[in-house]
Enzyme design. Structure first.
Site, PDB file in Angstrom:
ATOM      1  N   GLY A 177       0.825  -1.165   0.012  1.00 32.51           N
ATOM      2  CA  GLY A 177      -0.036  -0.205   0.068  1.00 32.51           C
ATOM      3  C   GLY A 177       0.829   1.431   0.007  1.00 32.51           C
ATOM      4  O   GLY A 177       0.604   2.279   0.621  1.00 32.51           O
ATOM      5  N   GLN A 230      -1.829   7.230   1.337  1.00 32.06           N
ATOM      6  CA  GLN A 230      -1.468   8.625   2.295  1.00 32.06           C
ATOM      7  C   GLN A 230      -0.563   7.873   3.303  1.00 32.06           C
ATOM      8  O   GLN A 230       0.575   8.396   3.169  1.00 32.06           O
ATOM      9  CB  GLN A 230      -2.833   9.077   3.077  1.00 32.06           C
ATOM     10  CG  GLN A 230      -2.338   9.788   4.175  1.00 32.06           C
ATOM     11  CD  GLN A 230      -3.446  10.000   4.982  1.00 32.06           C
ATOM     12  OE1 GLN A 230      -4.327  11.046   4.856  1.00 32.06           O
ATOM     13  NE2 GLN A 230      -3.904   9.324   5.874  1.00 32.06           N
ATOM     14  N   ASP A 231      -0.723   6.786   4.002  1.00 29.38           N
ATOM     15  CA  ASP A 231       0.301   6.544   5.048  1.00 29.38           C
ATOM     16  C   ASP A 231       1.495   5.771   4.435  1.00 29.38           C
ATOM     17  O   ASP A 231       2.665   5.989   4.964  1.00 29.38           O
ATOM     18  CB  ASP A 231      -0.615   5.280   5.835  1.00 29.38           C
ATOM     19  CG  ASP A 231      -1.648   5.804   6.602  1.00 29.38           C
ATOM     20  OD1 ASP A 231      -1.925   7.221   6.425  1.00 29.38           O
ATOM     21  OD2 ASP A 231      -2.352   4.944   7.463  1.00 29.38           O
ATOM     22  N   ALA A 256      -1.582  -2.164   2.657  1.00 31.98           N
ATOM     23  CA  ALA A 256      -2.523  -2.228   1.604  1.00 31.98           C
ATOM     24  C   ALA A 256      -3.975  -2.528   2.218  1.00 31.98           C
ATOM     25  O   ALA A 256      -4.286  -3.329   2.908  1.00 31.98           O
ATOM     26  CB  ALA A 256      -2.284  -3.302   0.747  1.00 31.98           C
ATOM     27  N   ALA A 257      -4.833  -1.705   1.703  1.00 27.50           N
ATOM     28  CA  ALA A 257      -6.323  -2.080   1.958  1.00 27.50           C
ATOM     29  C   ALA A 257      -7.244  -1.035   0.830  1.00 27.50           C
ATOM     30  O   ALA A 257      -6.743  -0.379   0.405  1.00 27.50           O
ATOM     31  CB  ALA A 257      -6.516  -1.364   3.236  1.00 27.50           C
ATOM     32  N   SER A 294      -7.628  -1.084  12.420  1.00 30.68           N
ATOM     33  CA  SER A 294      -8.768  -0.042  12.402  1.00 30.68           C
ATOM     34  C   SER A 294      -9.540   0.089  13.514  1.00 30.68           C
ATOM     35  O   SER A 294     -10.017  -1.121  13.999  1.00 30.68           O
ATOM     36  CB  SER A 294      -9.327  -0.004  11.109  1.00 30.68           C
ATOM     37  OG  SER A 294     -10.517   0.723  11.187  1.00 30.68           O
ATOM     38  N   GLU A 309     -12.397   0.463  13.164  1.00 28.70           N
ATOM     39  CA  GLU A 309     -13.728  -0.291  12.788  1.00 28.70           C
ATOM     40  C   GLU A 309     -13.934  -1.435  13.192  1.00 28.70           C
ATOM     41  O   GLU A 309     -14.971  -2.194  13.163  1.00 28.70           O
ATOM     42  CB  GLU A 309     -13.744   0.004  11.012  1.00 28.70           C
ATOM     43  CG  GLU A 309     -14.146   1.289  10.632  1.00 28.70           C
ATOM     44  CD  GLU A 309     -15.288   1.959  10.971  1.00 28.70           C
ATOM     45  OE1 GLU A 309     -16.466   1.148  10.967  1.00 28.70           O
ATOM     46  OE2 GLU A 309     -15.585   3.168  10.668  1.00 28.70           O
ATOM     47  N   TYR A 330     -15.870  -3.388   5.876  1.00 27.48           N
ATOM     48  CA  TYR A 330     -14.413  -3.208   5.994  1.00 27.48           C
ATOM     49  C   TYR A 330     -13.985  -3.487   7.406  1.00 27.48           C
ATOM     50  O   TYR A 330     -12.905  -3.935   7.612  1.00 27.48           O
ATOM     51  CB  TYR A 330     -14.624  -1.544   5.984  1.00 27.48           C
ATOM     52  CG  TYR A 330     -13.250  -0.933   6.339  1.00 27.48           C
ATOM     53  CD1 TYR A 330     -12.593  -0.551   5.343  1.00 27.48           C
ATOM     54  CD2 TYR A 330     -12.966  -0.799   7.779  1.00 27.48           C
ATOM     55  CE1 TYR A 330     -11.211   0.071   5.476  1.00 27.48           C
ATOM     56  CE2 TYR A 330     -11.470  -0.081   8.141  1.00 27.48           C
ATOM     57  CZ  TYR A 330     -10.729   0.405   6.629  1.00 27.48           C
ATOM     58  OH  TYR A 330      -9.596   0.885   7.007  1.00 27.48           O
ATOM     59  N   HIS A 366      -7.269   9.176  10.422  1.00 25.94           N
ATOM     60  CA  HIS A 366      -5.940   9.982  10.360  1.00 25.94           C
ATOM     61  C   HIS A 366      -5.944  10.715   9.065  1.00 25.94           C
ATOM     62  O   HIS A 366      -6.356   9.933   8.055  1.00 25.94           O
ATOM     63  CB  HIS A 366      -4.654   9.202  11.076  1.00 25.94           C
ATOM     64  CG  HIS A 366      -4.452   7.828  10.214  1.00 25.94           C
ATOM     65  ND1 HIS A 366      -5.428   6.747  10.793  1.00 25.94           N
ATOM     66  CD2 HIS A 366      -3.659   7.434   9.311  1.00 25.94           C
ATOM     67  CE1 HIS A 366      -5.039   5.854   9.695  1.00 25.94           C
ATOM     68  NE2 HIS A 366      -4.107   6.133   8.893  1.00 25.94           N
TER      69      HIS A 366
HETATM   70  P1  GDP Z   1     -14.309   6.491   7.806  1.00 26.56           P
HETATM   71  O1  GDP Z   1     -14.644   6.769   9.318  1.00 26.56           O
HETATM   72  O2  GDP Z   1     -13.148   5.587   7.616  1.00 26.56           O
HETATM   73  O3  GDP Z   1     -15.536   5.746   7.028  1.00 26.56           O
HETATM   74  O4  GDP Z   1     -14.091   7.866   7.217  1.00 26.56           O
HETATM   75  P2  GDP Z   1     -14.905   8.815   6.245  1.00 26.56           P
HETATM   76  O5  GDP Z   1     -14.077  10.197   6.294  1.00 26.56           O
HETATM   77  O6  GDP Z   1     -15.288   8.294   4.958  1.00 26.56           O
HETATM   78  O7  GDP Z   1     -16.221   9.181   7.046  1.00 26.56           O
HETATM   79  C1  GDP Z   1     -16.217   9.517   8.417  1.00 26.56           C
HETATM   80  C2  GDP Z   1     -17.605  10.017   8.749  1.00 26.56           C
HETATM   81  O8  GDP Z   1     -18.093  11.363   8.037  1.00 26.56           O
HETATM   82  C3  GDP Z   1     -18.621   8.852   8.777  1.00 26.56           C
HETATM   83  O9  GDP Z   1     -19.434   8.759   9.783  1.00 26.56           O
HETATM   84  C4  GDP Z   1     -19.561   9.347   7.534  1.00 26.56           C
HETATM   85  O10 GDP Z   1     -20.791   8.767   7.497  1.00 26.56           O
HETATM   86  C5  GDP Z   1     -19.667  10.761   7.622  1.00 26.56           C
HETATM   87  N1  GDP Z   1     -19.840  11.418   6.476  1.00 26.56           N
HETATM   88  C6  GDP Z   1     -20.858  12.590   6.420  1.00 26.56           C
HETATM   89  N2  GDP Z   1     -21.007  13.018   4.957  1.00 26.56           N
HETATM   90  C7  GDP Z   1     -19.826  12.502   4.356  1.00 26.56           C
HETATM   91  C8  GDP Z   1     -19.707  12.513   3.228  1.00 26.56           C
HETATM   92  O11 GDP Z   1     -20.152  13.174   2.398  1.00 26.56           O
HETATM   93  N3  GDP Z   1     -18.598  11.808   2.756  1.00 26.56           N
HETATM   94  C9  GDP Z   1     -17.775  10.941   3.445  1.00 26.56           C
HETATM   95  N4  GDP Z   1     -16.842  10.100   3.117  1.00 26.56           N
HETATM   96  N5  GDP Z   1     -18.290  10.725   4.881  1.00 26.56           N
HETATM   97  C10 GDP Z   1     -19.330  11.446   5.177  1.00 26.56           C
END
Ligand code: GDP
Length: 317
Positions: free
Chosen positions: A10, A14-15, A76-77, A124, A126, A148, A177
């Site tokens: 990966g 970014q990382d 990588a992911a 993560s 998650e 994920y 991050h």
């Molecule tokens: P994640 O935590 O790895 O999924 O990183 P993201 O940056 O994609 O999302 C972070 C949070 O922002 C999540 O709770 C999304 O539901 C929320 N979110 C709200 N609006 C948006 C949007 O327009 N795009 C994305 N990517 N996330 C959003």
């Protein structure tokens, strides 16, 4: 003396880019695995690039045996949680099975050369799904709620098994991050790039999903530093890497407009329910106490610093 050798999967992300810069500065010979044969945008020229897909387990094993790294960083992911709902099998293969295969290959390498291999899995937050407690730490139950998180959980659990089998393997449980190198598919960069476009008069709205979602957002180079420290620590164990503070997407939007010098910003924001996810973790916030105590690690930038740095960069572009 021959330099230590690191293999980073990966490398194009970014990382991967920040980690490559860090390891080169530390005198390493850095090998990077990327999907495309072209050098990724942020990849330093000194990185020895290998093109290939982590889901090709035999090819990855051959590469590992050929490069014979002292250290492997598995970054990588498929990095988008949102995309994992659309392509769960792909995400399971890349974020889960490929990590398991890579650890197996590292064990084979270690057995064949007799030299220890150290391994870091970029895990993560998650893996915790929608935790009922906050902040989360290394003892929080693994209970993912999206494809994920499921795949990352498989890889995370495989790290402890690889450790049992003699690999110096570490799982760094990374909370969100960010940096100017984040793609705009992530909400931080989507917000900062759109706010910068609004400030330049090139856009007139910012369309978002769930603005009440909370995340613990840190500075990507700090998280790369935590992975390096975790790998170099004499005892292999897992670490939560987080700031300990969470903010809503709404806070993020306010900070970004403030950083761009726009005071009257509410009118630019539109909510589109189609951007809301089927399941969204409520409060992901990590306790980095173990990393602080054992690795001497602490975040160097606040949420406000991170957003301002990203907006400033986007205002230039
Ligand atoms: P994640 O935590 O790895 O999924 O990183 P993201 O940056 O994609 O999302 C972070 C949070 O922002 C999540 O709770 C999304 O539901 C929320 N979110 C709200 N609006 C948006 C949007 O327009 N795009 C994305 N990517 N996330 C959003």
């Amino acid at each position: 003396m021959t330099p230590p050798v690191a293999l980073v999967t990966g490398i194009g992300g970014q990382d991967g880019s920040y980690l490559a810069e860090r390891l080169l500065a530390d005198g390493y010979e850095v090998h990077g695995l990327a999907r495309t044969p072209d050098r990724p945008a942020w990849c330093p020229p000194q990185v020895r690039l290998h093109s290939g897909d982590v889901t090709e387990h035999d090819a990855v094993r051959r590469l590992l045996l050929e490069v014979a790294p002292d250290e492997v960083y598995n970054l990588a992911a498929v990095s988008s949680v949102a995309r994992s709902w659309q392509e769960p099998e792909l995400v399971h293969a890349v974020n889960g099975d490929a990590a398991v295969a890579l650890m197996d290959a590292a064990l084979v390498l270690q057995e064949s050369t007799g030299s220890p291999v150290r391994f870091v899995q970029a895990s993560s937050a998650e893996i915790f799904g929608s935790p009922t407690t906050a902040p989360q730490d290394e003892s929080t139950p693994v209970s993912p709620t999206n494809p994920y998180g499921e795949a990352k959980a498989l890889a995370h659990l495989a790290v402890s098994q690889a450790r049992e089998r003699g690999l110096h393997a570490v799982s760094a449980i990374l909370y969100n991050h960010e940096s100017p190198r984040r793609p705009t598919t992530f909400v931080t960069r989507k917000v900062t790039s759109t706010v910068a476009a609004i400030a330049r008069g090139e856009a007139d709205e910012l369309v978002l999903g769930n603005v009440e979602a909370r995340r613990d957002w840190g500075w990507a180079p700090d998280y790369v530093d935590a992975m390096v420290r975790a790998l170099r620590h004499p005892v292999a164990q897992d670490y939560v890497v987080a700031t300990g503070e969470s903010h809503t997407v709404h806070d993020l939007v306010r900070e970004a407009f403030t950083a761009a010098g726009i005071e009257e910003w509410e009118g630019y924001v539109r909510i589109d329910p189609d951007l809301t996810r089927p399941m969204d973790a409520a409060d992901l916030r990590g306790d980095h106490g173990r990393a602080r105590r054992e690795l001497g690690w602490a975040p160097t930038k606040t949420f406000r610093d991170v957003v301002a740095l990203m907006v400033d960069t986007d205002l230039l572009g």
